[in-house]
Enzyme design. Structure first.
Site, short mmCIF file in Angstrom:
data_model
loop_
_atom_site.label_atom_id
_atom_site.label_comp_id
_atom_site.label_asym_id
_atom_site.label_seq_id
_atom_site.Cartn_x
_atom_site.Cartn_y
_atom_site.Cartn_z
N ARG A 48 5.77 -13.15 13.86
CA ARG A 48 6.28 -12.56 12.63
C ARG A 48 7.80 -12.58 12.65
O ARG A 48 8.40 -12.07 13.60
CB ARG A 48 5.79 -11.12 12.48
CG ARG A 48 4.30 -10.95 12.28
CD ARG A 48 3.91 -9.49 12.47
NE ARG A 48 4.19 -9.03 13.83
CZ ARG A 48 4.44 -7.77 14.19
NH1 ARG A 48 4.48 -6.82 13.26
NH2 ARG A 48 4.67 -7.46 15.45
N ARG A 101 0.32 -12.97 4.11
CA ARG A 101 -0.63 -11.86 4.16
C ARG A 101 -0.40 -10.87 3.03
O ARG A 101 0.66 -10.82 2.42
CB ARG A 101 -0.52 -11.13 5.49
CG ARG A 101 0.81 -10.43 5.74
CD ARG A 101 0.78 -9.66 7.05
NE ARG A 101 2.02 -8.96 7.34
CZ ARG A 101 3.02 -9.46 8.04
NH1 ARG A 101 2.94 -10.69 8.53
NH2 ARG A 101 4.13 -8.76 8.26
N GLY A 126 -1.95 -2.69 7.64
CA GLY A 126 -1.07 -1.53 7.50
C GLY A 126 -1.04 -0.68 8.76
O GLY A 126 -0.10 0.07 8.98
N ASP A 183 -0.24 -1.14 11.93
CA ASP A 183 0.39 -2.00 12.92
C ASP A 183 1.27 -1.16 13.86
O ASP A 183 2.41 -0.87 13.50
CB ASP A 183 1.18 -3.13 12.28
CG ASP A 183 2.01 -2.70 11.06
OD1 ASP A 183 1.85 -1.57 10.55
OD2 ASP A 183 2.83 -3.51 10.64
N GLU A 199 9.05 9.00 8.10
CA GLU A 199 7.92 8.10 7.89
C GLU A 199 6.61 8.64 8.45
O GLU A 199 5.55 8.46 7.86
CB GLU A 199 8.25 6.75 8.54
CG GLU A 199 7.18 5.70 8.39
CD GLU A 199 7.50 4.45 9.18
OE1 GLU A 199 6.94 3.39 8.83
OE2 GLU A 199 8.28 4.51 10.14
N TRP A 235 0.82 -1.22 0.00
CA TRP A 235 0.00 0.00 0.00
C TRP A 235 0.85 1.26 0.00
O TRP A 235 0.43 2.29 -0.54
CB TRP A 235 -1.05 -0.03 1.09
CG TRP A 235 -0.67 0.32 2.50
CD1 TRP A 235 0.32 -0.23 3.26
CD2 TRP A 235 -1.34 1.28 3.34
NE1 TRP A 235 0.32 0.32 4.51
CE2 TRP A 235 -0.69 1.25 4.60
CE3 TRP A 235 -2.42 2.14 3.17
CZ2 TRP A 235 -1.07 2.05 5.67
CZ3 TRP A 235 -2.80 2.94 4.23
CH2 TRP A 235 -2.14 2.90 5.46
N ASP A 236 2.06 1.20 0.55
CA ASP A 236 2.97 2.34 0.47
C ASP A 236 3.13 2.80 -0.98
O ASP A 236 3.23 4.01 -1.26
CB ASP A 236 4.36 1.96 0.98
CG ASP A 236 4.40 1.64 2.45
OD1 ASP A 236 5.25 2.22 3.15
OD2 ASP A 236 3.62 0.79 2.91
N GLU A 288 7.22 -0.36 17.00
CA GLU A 288 8.23 -1.37 17.29
C GLU A 288 9.63 -0.95 16.86
O GLU A 288 10.59 -1.68 17.08
CB GLU A 288 7.86 -2.68 16.59
CG GLU A 288 6.52 -3.23 17.03
CD GLU A 288 6.08 -4.43 16.19
OE1 GLU A 288 5.43 -5.32 16.77
OE2 GLU A 288 6.37 -4.47 14.99
N ASN A 322 2.39 -8.51 1.45
CA ASN A 322 2.73 -7.30 2.21
C ASN A 322 3.96 -6.61 1.59
O ASN A 322 4.01 -5.39 1.45
CB ASN A 322 3.01 -7.74 3.65
CG ASN A 322 3.21 -6.61 4.63
OD1 ASN A 322 2.80 -6.71 5.78
ND2 ASN A 322 3.87 -5.54 4.24
#
Length: 535
Positions: free
Chosen positions: A283, A210, A314, A316, A500, A164-165, A514, A201
């Protein structure tokens, strides 16, 4: 037993490896015959677990992205032998046997006197990766999946393409006139759909359980603005396959079994979607964090399922997914019908309808027109709170709306499925509660997670601005744009970087999540450049 597509592909891959025609049969460009689609935690087992849990690297993603220097069996044998010695040092062993990932754009700063627009234009080449960077013939397999054409990565710790970015990056590429690179990236996503049946992803083996928010139809529509609407016909097979992925299992649902993978049956004839992941393990890229969190729960596998589904969203992570609205350990993502996901799927259904119409298939065009209308009606029925006058996610397990206010509410405005009165009500809440000095805050609560207050994110600013403009809420759209652009430029002036995410409330630097705030940065660049150059 029916295997999910990712697992079915791995099984098919194992069989195809027995034939010399494998590389041409599966991939458009010959790939390495040593390519292993297992994720690094599956490849390295106890070694991977030890490296992650002993925090050999501060960021769990580092080891997941390492490339082995030797065959996996050789490394594992060496590890079993070496770990018995009293002088064994795990980090030394890792650096001797693996090549560490290079961080794209890390430390890159603007040239003296360079404007933000010039800086972003220069960054495209820094963030662009050539075709087929990944596993090479004759070398051990890392986690990076090779792609047939050049692509843009976000930057910072992210050295792979993200689903999606990339749409928001493409907005900036369009503003830069780089249509060829947009098409290359769309071709890569089409390739991933043909290869795996969906867009992961990102192009890493550990993402094969995913996807991410389905922006592929929006990417194709963006390209069609430059190259004409027949582009929809070109990518129609891939658009259809992506839709099939999200709707997999629809016909198997009943009152007794209302959900399967990503599709949910609310009542007869009403189907909506949720985020999901086909795996129930930590993960690999956040292994230590997931294992530590699981120690605080009684059902680790269920936690991992919800954590992974949250990653597919997205967001997260965010209070959107928390049962108590505060703590990550209460995450229950798969119980929700997310308003953003379903709005995007309306767009996919509408794009399929137009693609089939352009192809001359009136039956299919009518089918997807009806499906898009049914989904729109269902979103307005299940995700609109008439009392609060705002869109929310719907908890289909508890059969009630979420109470978490989030910018996911702008998606119905962005895809033009809200009524005029609903759009006006959403705008009132955005201005009253979400609008801050640096732009729109993601939610109204502070949890320490990065997709909550006080953080603002470029994609959500863009979706909000466009959604408001769609309903003639121009004055508010301009306020959002001004606040966001000014904050981006302020940080750029102070640091020479695009980052970001941003703290839009105190403008003191985004927090939470994270990992530290990353510089680069793909979608920030794309949205800012578009806003700076639009007429």
């Amino acid at each position: 037993m029916k295997l999910p597509p990712a697992n079915r592909f791995i099984l098919l891959f194992s069989l195809l490896c027995l034939t010399p025609a494998w590389s041409q049969a599966v991939f458009e460009k010959p790939q390495s015959t040593t390519l292993n689609l297992a994720s690094p935690d599956e490849q390295f087992g106890a070694l991977f677990e030890a490296v992650q849990l002993k925090a050999v690297f501060p960021d769990s993603k580092t080891f997941a992205d390492c490339t082995p220097k030797f065959p996996i069996a050789t490394i594992l044998a060496s590890y079993e032998s070496a770990r018995q010695r009293s002088d064994f040092d795990l980090k030394t062993f890792v650096t001797q046997n693996f090549t560490l990932p290079i961080k794209p754009a890390s430390g890159y700063t603007s040239k003296a006197g360079q404007t933000a627009q010039e800086h972003i234009t220069d960054l495209w080449s820094v963030l662009t990766r050539p075709a087929s960077t990944g596993t090479k013939a004759g070398t051990p397999a890392g986690s990076l999946i090779a792609l047939p054409k050049p692509y843009v990565v976000p930057g910072g710790r992210f050295g792979e393409i993200y689903y999606w970015d990339s749409y928001f990056t493409m907005l900036g590429l369009k503003a830069s006139g780089q249509t060829a690179l947009i098409r290359n990236m769309i071709d890569n996503f089409a390739y991933l759909i043909r290869t795996f049946g969906f867009i992961p992803n990102g192009n890493r083996t550990y993402f094969l359980g995913r996807s991410q928010p389905p922006f592929f139809s929006l990417m194709v529509n963006l390209l069609s603005e430059v190259q004409g609407r027949r582009v929809l016909v070109t990518y129609l097979p891939e658009l259809q396959k992506e839709y099939n992925f999200w709707m997999d299992g629809r016909d198997q649902l009943t009152d007794e079994r209302p959900a399967y993978r990503r599709v949910v049956r609310l009542e007869e004839g009403v189907y909506l979607n949720r985020y999901y992941d086909d795996k129930i393990t930590p993960r690999p890229e956040s292994y230590r964090e997931d294992v530590q969190l699981a120690k605080r729960t009684k059902t680790p596998a269920i936690l991992y399922k919800h954590i992974r589904a949250g990653a597919e969203s997205g967001w997260d992570f965010s209070s959107r997914w928390f049962r108590d609205g505060k703590n990550l350990k209460t995450i229950h993502t798969t119980d929700f019908i997310p308003v953003d996901l379903n709005a995007l799927l309306v767009n996919l259904e509408q794009t399929l309808a137009e693609g089939y119409r352009l192809k001359g298939d009136k039956v299919q065009a009518k089918k997807y027109t009806v499906l898009a209308q049914q989904r729109r009606d269902a979103i307005l029925r299940y995700c609109w709170n008439a009392k609060s006058q705002f869109f929310f996610d719907y908890d289909f397990v508890a059969e009630k709306l979420s109470t978490v206010y989030s910018l996911a509410a702008v998606y119905p405005l962005f895809v033009r499925i809200a009524t005029p009165s609903q759009a006006q009500a959403v705008a009132v809440t955005l201005e009253k509660s979400f609008l801050k000095p640096g732009g729109l805050t993601t939610t109204l609560v502070r949890t320490g997670e990065q997709w909550d207050a006080p953080n603002g994110w470029a994609p959500l600013q863009w979706l909000s601005i466009r959604g408001l403009r769609n309903y003639n809420q121009v004055q508010l759209a301009n306020k959002v744009k001004t606040n966001w652009v000014n904050e981006n430029l302020r940080v750029y002036k102070a640091s020479g970087k695009m980052v970001e995410k941003y703290d839009v409330i105190s403008t003191a630097g985004a927090k939470g999540g994270e990992y530290p705030n990353q510089d680069g940065f793909g979608w920030t660049n794309g949205v800012l450049l578009t806003l700076l150059t639009e007429k």
